[in-house]
Design an enzyme around this catalytic site. Sequence first.
Site, mmCIF file in Angstrom:
data_model
loop_
_atom_site.group_PDB
_atom_site.id
_atom_site.type_symbol
_atom_site.label_atom_id
_atom_site.label_comp_id
_atom_site.label_asym_id
_atom_site.label_seq_id
_atom_site.Cartn_x
_atom_site.Cartn_y
_atom_site.Cartn_z
ATOM 1 N N GLY A 54 45.175 39.109 54.112
ATOM 2 C CA GLY A 54 46.562 38.932 53.725
ATOM 3 C C GLY A 54 46.968 39.876 52.600
ATOM 4 N N SER A 55 47.789 39.381 51.711
ATOM 5 C CA SER A 55 48.375 40.241 50.681
ATOM 6 C C SER A 55 47.380 40.744 49.645
ATOM 7 C CB SER A 55 49.515 39.500 49.979
ATOM 8 O OG SER A 55 50.595 39.311 50.868
ATOM 9 N N THR A 56 46.170 40.155 49.583
ATOM 10 C CA THR A 56 45.183 40.708 48.649
ATOM 11 C C THR A 56 44.795 42.128 49.055
ATOM 12 O OG1 THR A 56 43.311 39.746 49.872
ATOM 13 C CG2 THR A 56 44.249 38.440 48.067
ATOM 14 N N LYS B 119 46.787 44.371 49.751
ATOM 15 C CA LYS B 119 47.791 45.290 49.201
ATOM 16 C C LYS B 119 47.253 46.066 48.008
ATOM 17 C CE LYS B 119 51.580 42.473 50.946
ATOM 18 N NZ LYS B 119 52.608 41.447 50.650
#
Length: 491
Positions: free
Chosen positions: A215-217, A219
């Site tokens: 997920g957004s980790t 990024k």
Amino acid sequence: MTRYIRHAAVFCSLLLVALLVNATRLQVVQARRYDDSPANRRAVIARYAEPRGDILVGGRPVTGSVDTQEQLRHERTYEDGPLYAPVTGFASQKYGTSLLEHAEDPVLSGADPMLTPFPLWNELTRARTPGGDVVTTLNDAAQRAAYDGLGGRRGAVAAIEPATGRILALVSTPSYDPAVLSGNGPDATRAWARLNGDREKPMLNRAVGQTYPPGSTFKVVTAAAALDAGVVTDVDEATDSPDPYTLPGTTTSLTNESEGCADAPLRVAFMWSCNTVFARLGAAVGVERMTATATAFGFNDTALRIPFAAAPSTFDTTVDKAQLALSSIGQYNTRATPLQMAMVAAAVANGGQVRTPYLVDRRTRADGTTVAGPGAQPVRQAMHPATAVRLRELMRDVVEEGTGTNAAIPGAVVGGKTGTAQHGIGNSGTPYAWFVSWAQGERDPEPRVAVAVVVEDGSVDREHITGGGMAAPIAREVMERVLNSSPDRTG
């Protein structure tokens, strides 16, 4: 008469030669076949005749041996078995060994030649060297904080010392007690069947053996690639990022959970986890550079051993632009272990350098004499040092003002990144709550710990599952325990 005596002597000599030839055939030519025969139990009996060496955490054995007075005399015991099971694994008289018990079996069983100064003498006398001990890098307080924080929910925690790669915590829940598998009787058989049939998979090492959409980790990786490639030169300059964002070559629109993401600068997009900004950045960076950066962080590495094997984290190299956009926000085929995401956070904390993680600090003889250390650990440069400096600043903003405020520690500098990863057909599965972070105490010259936490099953409504709400508090407790302990606390 002399002739008869001579004939008898020759005949006896021939018999003696025949005996010697047969003995040689049995002991040399056919020795391996007899040694490997299931009917030959001498090797198994000898293996369990002496106590097994121990695995140590913080100077304290977390394993032991008990004399059963049976043919296979010594049976493995475990202290706080479920707490350390993702590290120790099991040593079973019936089902073999796993994890550290397997990777370090030559030392623990006494078979490793480095444990004795006279290996040839042992070969001649058939003497068995006492099992050696394996000293881990674990921080006991951090391990317990991670285990207690997960509270039996499906999930995992990995913590690393950024400057060295020493693994400080490795937890997977729900867990199990390896002691129930130690023997060879019906109890061990029933326990094996029960554990393997459990839908919660307590024997699965989620910290290193299970991959998840990060997920957004992820990024953090995308931001590093964009900064290194020059796609972003100023973290406070507006980006050309429409909201919603139409994935390249498709009519599919990508939206955000947060407001204010349209054309948001990288700093704002990172703080509030804007999907549209990072999907567009990943597509602009391109598959070649995104792959190179992900690989430098450790993705697609099939050879990682800590010393037991870790499942490879993956970044798909065969994607089109739309798939690349989704991959860049930690979705599509992007998969990572918690250990891998701890490595990502550690690289940011360590000036862009990735230290290969390791779990064994040293190996010793039974008398405590060290016979081997961890050895030199390979180093990779995952990003430019200047990029790491900017990412540390962005991760600090997340904890101080953004979605990761639950990870803040008074008196310490903390950086983090939240993530809520969708999965399942049509994203129908309960989202995974992620948090990756690092922390530096007020008297520390550099960050002391990097952590990754994933919680698989939220016990709250789907819309309330967030990395900042569920995973960040666990990371905070682990980091706080490390900062409050003495450095290099192993033994």
